[in-house]
Design a protein around this motif. Sequence first.
Motif, PDB file in Angstrom:
ATOM      1  N   PRO A   1      43.821  68.107  16.725  1.00 61.64           N
ATOM      2  CA  PRO A   1      44.201  69.529  16.833  1.00 61.64           C
ATOM      3  C   PRO A   1      43.215  70.397  17.629  1.00 61.64           C
ATOM      4  N   THR A   2      43.082  70.092  18.895  1.00 66.29           N
ATOM      5  CA  THR A   2      42.318  70.915  19.839  1.00 66.29           C
ATOM      6  C   THR A   2      43.324  71.779  20.613  1.00 66.29           C
ATOM      7  N   PRO A   3      42.840  72.726  21.453  1.00 65.14           N
ATOM      8  CA  PRO A   3      43.793  73.543  22.218  1.00 65.14           C
ATOM      9  C   PRO A   3      44.763  72.698  23.053  1.00 65.14           C
ATOM     10  N   ASN A   4      44.286  71.628  23.659  1.00 62.95           N
ATOM     11  CA  ASN A   4      45.204  70.793  24.451  1.00 62.95           C
ATOM     12  C   ASN A   4      46.125  69.974  23.559  1.00 62.95           C
ATOM     13  N   GLY A   5      45.587  69.490  22.454  1.00 62.73           N
ATOM     14  CA  GLY A   5      46.396  68.664  21.550  1.00 62.73           C
ATOM     15  C   GLY A   5      47.529  69.452  20.918  1.00 62.73           C
ATOM     16  N   VAL A   6      47.226  70.667  20.422  1.00 64.26           N
ATOM     17  CA  VAL A   6      48.270  71.383  19.668  1.00 64.26           C
ATOM     18  C   VAL A   6      49.379  71.920  20.559  1.00 64.26           C
ATOM     19  N   LYS A   7      49.130  71.970  21.855  1.00 64.41           N
ATOM     20  CA  LYS A   7      50.239  72.373  22.736  1.00 64.41           C
ATOM     21  C   LYS A   7      51.444  71.460  22.482  1.00 64.41           C
ATOM     22  N   VAL A   8      51.172  70.159  22.359  1.00 64.47           N
ATOM     23  CA  VAL A   8      52.287  69.211  22.242  1.00 64.47           C
ATOM     24  C   VAL A   8      52.891  69.256  20.840  1.00 64.47           C
TER      25      VAL A   8
ATOM     26  N   THR B   1      40.645  60.817  17.310  1.00 66.28           N
ATOM     27  CA  THR B   1      39.567  61.804  17.400  1.00 66.28           C
ATOM     28  C   THR B   1      38.933  61.745  18.790  1.00 66.28           C
ATOM     29  N   LEU B   2      38.034  62.696  19.061  1.00 64.75           N
ATOM     30  CA  LEU B   2      37.376  62.738  20.369  1.00 64.75           C
ATOM     31  C   LEU B   2      36.174  61.788  20.429  1.00 64.75           C
ATOM     32  N   ALA B   3      35.929  61.071  19.347  1.00 54.98           N
ATOM     33  CA  ALA B   3      34.823  60.102  19.338  1.00 54.98           C
ATOM     34  C   ALA B   3      35.147  58.945  20.278  1.00 54.98           C
TER      35      ALA B   3
ATOM     36  N   ASP C   1      37.500  56.194  19.429  1.00 51.33           N
ATOM     37  CA  ASP C   1      38.942  56.449  19.497  1.00 51.33           C
ATOM     38  C   ASP C   1      39.403  56.651  20.939  1.00 51.33           C
ATOM     39  N   VAL C   2      38.971  57.767  21.580  1.00 54.12           N
ATOM     40  CA  VAL C   2      39.528  58.063  22.916  1.00 54.12           C
ATOM     41  C   VAL C   2      39.090  57.078  23.988  1.00 54.12           C
ATOM     42  N   LYS C   3      37.960  56.398  23.743  1.00 49.02           N
ATOM     43  CA  LYS C   3      37.535  55.431  24.767  1.00 49.02           C
ATOM     44  C   LYS C   3      37.759  53.990  24.311  1.00 49.02           C
ATOM     45  N   SER C   4      38.529  53.815  23.256  1.00 46.35           N
ATOM     46  CA  SER C   4      38.834  52.451  22.803  1.00 46.35           C
ATOM     47  C   SER C   4      39.823  51.812  23.778  1.00 46.35           C
TER      48      SER C   4
ATOM     49  N   ASN D   1      42.747  57.946  31.247  1.00 49.75           N
ATOM     50  CA  ASN D   1      41.906  59.138  31.438  1.00 49.75           C
ATOM     51  C   ASN D   1      41.177  59.529  30.146  1.00 49.75           C
ATOM     52  N   ASN D   2      41.279  58.712  29.138  1.00 49.36           N
ATOM     53  CA  ASN D   2      40.581  58.875  27.840  1.00 49.36           C
ATOM     54  C   ASN D   2      40.567  60.283  27.264  1.00 49.36           C
ATOM     55  N   LYS D   3      41.722  60.913  27.274  1.00 55.82           N
ATOM     56  CA  LYS D   3      41.796  62.238  26.649  1.00 55.82           C
ATOM     57  C   LYS D   3      43.107  62.396  25.888  1.00 55.82           C
ATOM     58  N   ILE D   4      43.009  63.049  24.736  1.00 55.85           N
ATOM     59  CA  ILE D   4      44.234  63.428  24.032  1.00 55.85           C
ATOM     60  C   ILE D   4      44.745  64.708  24.680  1.00 55.85           C
ATOM     61  N   PRO D   5      46.049  65.006  24.613  1.00 60.40           N
ATOM     62  CA  PRO D   5      47.113  64.286  23.924  1.00 60.40           C
ATOM     63  C   PRO D   5      47.799  63.274  24.839  1.00 60.40           C
ATOM     64  N   ALA D   6      48.491  62.316  24.172  1.00 60.89           N
ATOM     65  CA  ALA D   6      49.352  61.374  24.890  1.00 60.89           C
ATOM     66  C   ALA D   6      50.551  61.091  23.993  1.00 60.89           C
TER      67      ALA D   6
ATOM     68  N   TRP E   1      50.769  61.143  29.520  1.00 60.26           N
ATOM     69  CA  TRP E   1      49.576  61.896  29.128  1.00 60.26           C
ATOM     70  C   TRP E   1      49.409  63.063  30.079  1.00 60.26           C
ATOM     71  N   GLU E   2      48.451  63.929  29.798  1.00 59.97           N
ATOM     72  CA  GLU E   2      48.257  65.251  30.421  1.00 59.97           C
ATOM     73  C   GLU E   2      49.221  66.229  29.741  1.00 59.97           C
ATOM     74  N   SER E   3      48.638  67.180  29.011  1.00 59.12           N
ATOM     75  CA  SER E   3      49.472  68.062  28.187  1.00 59.12           C
ATOM     76  C   SER E   3      50.507  68.834  29.002  1.00 59.12           C
ATOM     77  N   GLY E   4      50.144  69.274  30.214  1.00 56.38           N
ATOM     78  CA  GLY E   4      51.107  70.031  31.020  1.00 56.38           C
ATOM     79  C   GLY E   4      52.300  69.167  31.407  1.00 56.38           C
TER      80      GLY E   4
ATOM     81  N   GLN F   1      47.529  77.755  33.480  1.00 52.19           N
ATOM     82  CA  GLN F   1      46.726  77.399  32.303  1.00 52.19           C
ATOM     83  C   GLN F   1      45.986  76.089  32.537  1.00 52.19           C
ATOM     84  N   MET F   2      46.710  75.098  33.094  1.00 50.46           N
ATOM     85  CA  MET F   2      46.110  73.768  33.239  1.00 50.46           C
ATOM     86  C   MET F   2      44.944  73.776  34.227  1.00 50.46           C
ATOM     87  N   GLY F   3      45.108  74.544  35.312  1.00 49.79           N
ATOM     88  CA  GLY F   3      44.071  74.521  36.346  1.00 49.79           C
ATOM     89  C   GLY F   3      43.019  75.595  36.177  1.00 49.79           C
TER      90      GLY F   3
HETATM   91  N1  GSH Z   1      43.917  67.983  31.272  1.00 50.50           N
HETATM   92  C1  GSH Z   1      43.980  67.305  30.014  1.00 50.50           C
HETATM   93  C2  GSH Z   1      42.745  67.636  29.221  1.00 50.50           C
HETATM   94  C3  GSH Z   1      42.747  66.986  27.872  1.00 50.50           C
HETATM   95  C4  GSH Z   1      41.407  67.125  27.184  1.00 50.50           C
HETATM   96  O1  GSH Z   1      40.451  67.718  27.710  1.00 50.50           O
HETATM   97  N2  GSH Z   1      41.302  66.550  25.994  1.00 50.50           N
HETATM   98  C5  GSH Z   1      40.047  66.577  25.266  1.00 50.50           C
HETATM   99  C6  GSH Z   1      40.238  67.286  23.936  1.00 50.50           C
HETATM  100  S1  GSH Z   1      40.844  68.930  24.164  1.00 50.50           S
HETATM  101  C7  GSH Z   1      39.600  65.160  24.986  1.00 50.50           C
HETATM  102  O2  GSH Z   1      40.387  64.314  24.648  1.00 50.50           O
HETATM  103  N3  GSH Z   1      38.302  64.872  25.141  1.00 50.50           N
HETATM  104  C8  GSH Z   1      37.739  63.590  24.861  1.00 50.50           C
HETATM  105  C9  GSH Z   1      36.822  63.090  25.950  1.00 50.50           C
HETATM  106  O3  GSH Z   1      36.801  63.697  27.036  1.00 50.50           O
HETATM  107  O4  GSH Z   1      36.135  62.082  25.723  1.00 50.50           O
HETATM  108  C10 GSH Z   1      45.234  67.729  29.249  1.00 50.50           C
HETATM  109  O5  GSH Z   1      45.575  68.913  29.334  1.00 50.50           O
HETATM  110  O6  GSH Z   1      45.863  66.880  28.606  1.00 50.50           O
END
Ligand code: GSH
Length: 232
Positions: A27-34, A51-53, A56-59, A68-73, A87-90, A121-123
């Motif tokens: 539940p981060t700003p990018n995660g809760v969008k979805v 989680t952002l640990a 998790d994200v780099k597993s 791209n190791n970032k939530i959400p997907a 993936w990519e919230s937008g 918002q995304m850029g």
């Molecule tokens: N542009 C991406 C950005 C996503 C993003 O920055 N996610 C962060 C949490 S808000 C994340 O997963 N960070 C973990 C990391 O970078 O290791 C999107 O909008 O989906």
Amino acid sequence: MADLSAFPITERWVPQDPTRLQLFSFPTPNGVKVSIALEEMGLPYEAHRVTLADDDVKSDAFLSLNPNNKIPAIIDPDGPDGPLGLWESGAILLYLTEKTGKLGGTTAADRARVTQWVMWQMGGLGPMLGQLGFYTKFAGKEIDDPRPREKYAEEGRRLLSVLSTALGRRDWIAGDFSIADIAIVPWLNALNFYGTKDLVGWDDHPNLQAYFDRFMARDGVQAGLDVPPRNG
Ligand SMILES: N[C@@H](CCC(=O)N[C@@H](CS)C(=O)NCC(=O)O)C(=O)O
């Protein structure tokens, strides 16, 4: 029954009901969008807590879905040509509006404006406020040189002015309530979390406070704000 076995991520985060859309998020700003969009659109889904640990994200499991190791997907078992990972919230927001026909604008002009604000918002808003948060609340605050903080604060102030002027006295940024609002307001909420409201001149824009309150008053928003639960 949908078969998601082609997605190795499902071995670690196991779908209970593979016919439902699978959300991998936090539940981060990018995660809760979805999660907010899914709630507002009334699409059944299952949320998995990633989680952002690094564990998790780099597993390997998560990277198999999002390199791209970032939530959400997400995985949509009912994608256009069979199950679709995205993936990519937008991109996810735009995909969901196309899939459901909801919250993407009714006329072609509205749809173009919704996309414009999602891109803005995304850029802009997200990355700039995120950097400001890093230099204010997180490791960047240890840096003595004030220039990065000043740069992102100034850009944050500029972006808020742009938003406030464009919004004016309207309820929503691009016609009816849309994914553009869902993309933007969680980032306004992040100003609370980062403690950066003063730095970006929040109090200069009472219409943004009203916009924020209007957004937060929605049932779908409340239902999606802590998904999957931060302390789950
Ligand atoms: N542009 C991406 C950005 C996503 C993003 O920055 N996610 C962060 C949490 S808000 C994340 O997963 N960070 C973990 C990391 O970078 O290791 C999107 O909008 O989906």
